[in-house]
Design a protein around this motif. Structure first.
Motif, PDB file in Angstrom:
ATOM      1  N   SER A   1      60.695 -10.184  33.667  1.00 26.61           N
ATOM      2  CA  SER A   1      59.998  -8.921  33.408  1.00 26.61           C
ATOM      3  C   SER A   1      58.539  -9.039  33.861  1.00 26.61           C
ATOM      4  CB  SER A   1      60.060  -8.617  31.912  1.00 26.61           C
ATOM      5  OG  SER A   1      59.020  -7.734  31.568  1.00 26.61           O
ATOM      6  N   LEU A   2      58.072  -8.006  34.557  1.00 23.16           N
ATOM      7  CA  LEU A   2      56.676  -8.007  35.049  1.00 23.16           C
ATOM      8  C   LEU A   2      55.804  -7.038  34.261  1.00 23.16           C
ATOM      9  CD1 LEU A   2      57.148  -7.830  38.972  1.00 23.16           C
ATOM     10  CD2 LEU A   2      57.526  -9.777  37.453  1.00 23.16           C
ATOM     11  N   ASN A   3      56.224  -6.607  33.064  1.00 17.53           N
ATOM     12  CA  ASN A   3      55.540  -5.456  32.463  1.00 17.53           C
ATOM     13  C   ASN A   3      54.302  -5.748  31.613  1.00 17.53           C
ATOM     14  OD1 ASN A   3      56.743  -6.307  30.143  1.00 17.53           O
ATOM     15  ND2 ASN A   3      57.880  -4.424  29.733  1.00 17.53           N
ATOM     16  N   HIS A   4      53.775  -6.970  31.676  1.00 20.09           N
ATOM     17  CA  HIS A   4      52.448  -7.189  31.093  1.00 20.09           C
ATOM     18  C   HIS A   4      51.388  -6.572  32.013  1.00 20.09           C
ATOM     19  CE1 HIS A   4      53.709  -9.768  27.830  1.00 20.09           C
ATOM     20  NE2 HIS A   4      54.410 -10.508  28.664  1.00 20.09           N
ATOM     21  N   ASP A   5      50.343  -6.043  31.405  1.00 29.68           N
ATOM     22  CA  ASP A   5      49.315  -5.363  32.206  1.00 29.68           C
ATOM     23  C   ASP A   5      48.724  -6.256  33.289  1.00 29.68           C
ATOM     24  OD1 ASP A   5      49.766  -3.229  30.520  1.00 29.68           O
ATOM     25  OD2 ASP A   5      47.641  -2.755  30.289  1.00 29.68           O
ATOM     26  N   ALA A   6      48.429  -7.500  32.934  1.00 28.50           N
ATOM     27  CA  ALA A   6      47.794  -8.393  33.914  1.00 28.50           C
ATOM     28  C   ALA A   6      48.750  -8.700  35.072  1.00 28.50           C
ATOM     29  CB  ALA A   6      47.343  -9.683  33.233  1.00 28.50           C
ATOM     30  N   THR A   7      50.032  -8.784  34.770  1.00 26.94           N
ATOM     31  CA  THR A   7      51.030  -9.066  35.808  1.00 26.94           C
ATOM     32  C   THR A   7      51.166  -7.873  36.747  1.00 26.94           C
ATOM     33  OG1 THR A   7      52.182 -10.373  34.147  1.00 26.94           O
ATOM     34  CG2 THR A   7      53.393  -9.896  36.183  1.00 26.94           C
ATOM     35  N   LEU A   8      51.210  -6.673  36.169  1.00 24.48           N
ATOM     36  CA  LEU A   8      51.294  -5.457  37.000  1.00 24.48           C
ATOM     37  C   LEU A   8      50.079  -5.365  37.926  1.00 24.48           C
ATOM     38  CD1 LEU A   8      52.555  -2.992  34.240  1.00 24.48           C
ATOM     39  CD2 LEU A   8      53.871  -3.729  36.243  1.00 24.48           C
ATOM     40  N   ALA A   9      48.919  -5.694  37.386  1.00 27.97           N
ATOM     41  CA  ALA A   9      47.691  -5.641  38.197  1.00 27.97           C
ATOM     42  C   ALA A   9      47.758  -6.643  39.339  1.00 27.97           C
ATOM     43  CB  ALA A   9      46.478  -5.919  37.310  1.00 27.97           C
ATOM     44  N   ALA A  10      48.136  -7.878  39.029  1.00 26.80           N
ATOM     45  CA  ALA A  10      48.195  -8.929  40.056  1.00 26.80           C
ATOM     46  C   ALA A  10      49.234  -8.568  41.124  1.00 26.80           C
ATOM     47  CB  ALA A  10      48.542 -10.264  39.401  1.00 26.80           C
TER      48      ALA A  10
ATOM     49  N   VAL B   1      49.958 -13.181  32.945  1.00 30.61           N
ATOM     50  CA  VAL B   1      48.858 -13.794  33.694  1.00 30.61           C
ATOM     51  C   VAL B   1      47.619 -13.840  32.812  1.00 30.61           C
ATOM     52  CG1 VAL B   1      47.475 -13.735  35.811  1.00 30.61           C
ATOM     53  CG2 VAL B   1      49.790 -12.763  35.823  1.00 30.61           C
ATOM     54  N   CYS B   2      47.000 -15.007  32.732  1.00 25.81           N
ATOM     55  CA  CYS B   2      45.726 -15.170  32.027  1.00 25.81           C
ATOM     56  C   CYS B   2      44.641 -15.347  33.095  1.00 25.81           C
ATOM     57  CB  CYS B   2      45.812 -16.392  31.117  1.00 25.81           C
ATOM     58  SG  CYS B   2      44.273 -16.770  30.288  1.00 25.81           S
TER      59      CYS B   2
ATOM     60  N   ALA C   1      49.110 -15.222  41.481  1.00 26.04           N
ATOM     61  CA  ALA C   1      49.929 -14.723  40.358  1.00 26.04           C
ATOM     62  C   ALA C   1      50.775 -13.532  40.812  1.00 26.04           C
ATOM     63  CB  ALA C   1      49.028 -14.326  39.186  1.00 26.04           C
ATOM     64  N   GLY C   2      50.178 -12.667  41.621  1.00 25.78           N
ATOM     65  CA  GLY C   2      50.914 -11.506  42.142  1.00 25.78           C
ATOM     66  C   GLY C   2      52.047 -11.924  43.070  1.00 25.78           C
ATOM     67  N   ALA C   3      51.781 -12.930  43.886  1.00 24.39           N
ATOM     68  CA  ALA C   3      52.811 -13.426  44.809  1.00 24.39           C
ATOM     69  C   ALA C   3      53.965 -14.051  44.024  1.00 24.39           C
ATOM     70  CB  ALA C   3      52.194 -14.458  45.762  1.00 24.39           C
ATOM     71  N   LEU C   4      53.633 -14.789  42.969  1.00 20.27           N
ATOM     72  CA  LEU C   4      54.670 -15.411  42.139  1.00 20.27           C
ATOM     73  C   LEU C   4      55.488 -14.333  41.419  1.00 20.27           C
ATOM     74  CD1 LEU C   4      55.884 -18.106  41.174  1.00 20.27           C
ATOM     75  CD2 LEU C   4      54.232 -18.064  39.283  1.00 20.27           C
TER      76      LEU C   4
ATOM     77  N   PHE D   1      43.155  -8.205  28.898  1.00 19.67           N
ATOM     78  CA  PHE D   1      43.044  -7.278  30.022  1.00 19.67           C
ATOM     79  C   PHE D   1      43.969  -6.072  29.815  1.00 19.67           C
ATOM     80  CE2 PHE D   1      45.026  -5.854  33.960  1.00 19.67           C
ATOM     81  CZ  PHE D   1      43.958  -5.711  34.818  1.00 19.67           C
ATOM     82  N   ASN D   2      43.508  -4.875  30.133  1.00 22.32           N
ATOM     83  CA  ASN D   2      44.461  -3.767  30.215  1.00 22.32           C
ATOM     84  C   ASN D   2      44.275  -2.939  31.480  1.00 22.32           C
ATOM     85  OD1 ASN D   2      42.807  -1.500  29.807  1.00 22.32           O
ATOM     86  ND2 ASN D   2      43.141  -1.495  27.607  1.00 22.32           N
ATOM     87  N   LEU D   3      45.351  -2.246  31.827  1.00 21.00           N
ATOM     88  CA  LEU D   3      45.363  -1.505  33.094  1.00 21.00           C
ATOM     89  C   LEU D   3      44.441  -0.293  33.072  1.00 21.00           C
ATOM     90  CD1 LEU D   3      49.113  -1.320  34.226  1.00 21.00           C
ATOM     91  CD2 LEU D   3      47.269  -2.650  35.263  1.00 21.00           C
TER      92      LEU D   3
END
Lengths: 235, 235
Positions: free
Chosen positions: A169-178, A6-7, A157-160, B149-151
């Protein structure tokens, strides 16, 4: 396994390498929700343009022209940025040119990707299905607000990410946050967003029905995809 | 009521007006945690510098010189970026010059603020007390990872927002997001972070004890504040 990243702002896009990936441009309130609605209601193609004068020039080519700046319809244009404008019979079979404060920039700055889709809660499931079939890395490009992070695009982004979990894989920081934020918010998206000063500003423009409409999931089964200069429905 | 806002990346700082506000620079893993630890253990002042050669030049002035690039100590320097390096008796009374991949940039790019503090979980309560007394708008400047971004820095922002709730407005979108994430994560910060590819990368550098140390709250009652070129303990 492909990944979803996610950007949070088009300003951060230079840090992302979109080559070989699919970009999903999102501006939930309200540009991409309106585009999805327009294509679902029979608009044949959409030119997302960055500048007002560029957009207005399409009027001579018999396009409907739509423009929003700072949340309101710009002068001299046929339509603004409310999805309700695009559910009318009058849009059917028409071409549309649109420029908005944030959304059209997110689309146009994503062009280095292998494909650029347009996402909104309204077509969430359709976008997820498309991505699962494509099986490539994904970057959700949030339009934000004038370069700043915003909640509603991040929640999309979180819903997607939730829909793609298991296959991506969801392990990018921004993806985990969303993804975390969507878990907190999804029971009452409107209530969650109503704490935001940005959404409070939109509410002062009396577009609460627009916001409620845009937060509905899976209303339309269309995926707008950029082909050359135009958004069309992916076949 | 003053507000607390969060800037998720130094790349987005040009969009923030820091005048009249207090910036809290944070790079939890590990630059600002190390700085807080160093000042708590008797380092008298710290020069946060951006470039390696600039940092090394301080060696001739009898400074301890510390440098990290990509998570590891750079060649020719006395110390790296582990907070454990700064708990030794040998640092007491010394001057320190430090450069890190992300943290020192966040500090140096925040200089237009009325004051620049350095925050970490280790001094969370002390920073919150300082801000409550100052009663000015706050922007938490997350160092992120190479502009992304980071967590962990976002979780610090969320923790600080939680401490300031009631006395500060939290209604910026980025603040609401950080606050939500901290509510989800705070019961098990290490478990939450361990899903992150960024933190997994740090784990591969065998700095798990560093990470556990840096996630402790309220260990030190010091607030590093920028005075001219140097970080010193706020009196």
């Amino acid at each position: 396994m492909p990944s979803i990243d996610v950007c949070f702002s088009p300003e951060l896009l230079p840090l992302y390498d979109l080559k070989g990936k699919i970009a999903v441009a999102v501006d939930v309130l309200r540009a991409t929700s309106s585009m999805v609605t327009a294509l679902a209601h029979g608009v044949t193609h959409i030119a997302p343009v960055s500048e007002l004068h560029e957009c207005l020039a399409y009027k001579e080519k018999n396009y409907l022209v739509a423009a929003e700046r700072d949340g309101v319809k710009a002068e001299g244009f046929d339509l603004g940025n409310s999805p309700f404008h695009y559910r009318e019979d009058s849009v059917k079979g028409r071409f549309l040119a649109i420029t908005t404060t944030n959304g059209t920039q997110a689309i146009n700055r994503s062009r280095t990707a292998d494909a650029v889709l347009v996402g909104a809660f309204l077509n969430l499931g359709a976008v997820a299905d498309y991505l699962r079939k494509a099986n490539k890395d994904v970057v959700v490009v949030c339009a934000g607000w004038k370069g700043l992070f915003n909640l509603e695009d991040t929640l999309f982004a979180g819903a997607l990410a939730e829909r793609l979990e298991g296959d991506f894989s969801l392990n990018h920081d921004a993806t985990l946050a969303a993804h975390s934020m969507y878990q907190v918010a999804k029971g009452d998206l409107m209530g969650y967003l109503s704490k935001s000063s940005h959404v409070q500003r939109l509410e002062r423009l009396h577009i609460l029905p627009d916001i409620e409409f845009c937060l509905q999931h899976d209303v339309y089964n269309v995926v707008p995809v950029l082909e050359g200069e135009f958004l069309v429905v992916a076949q």
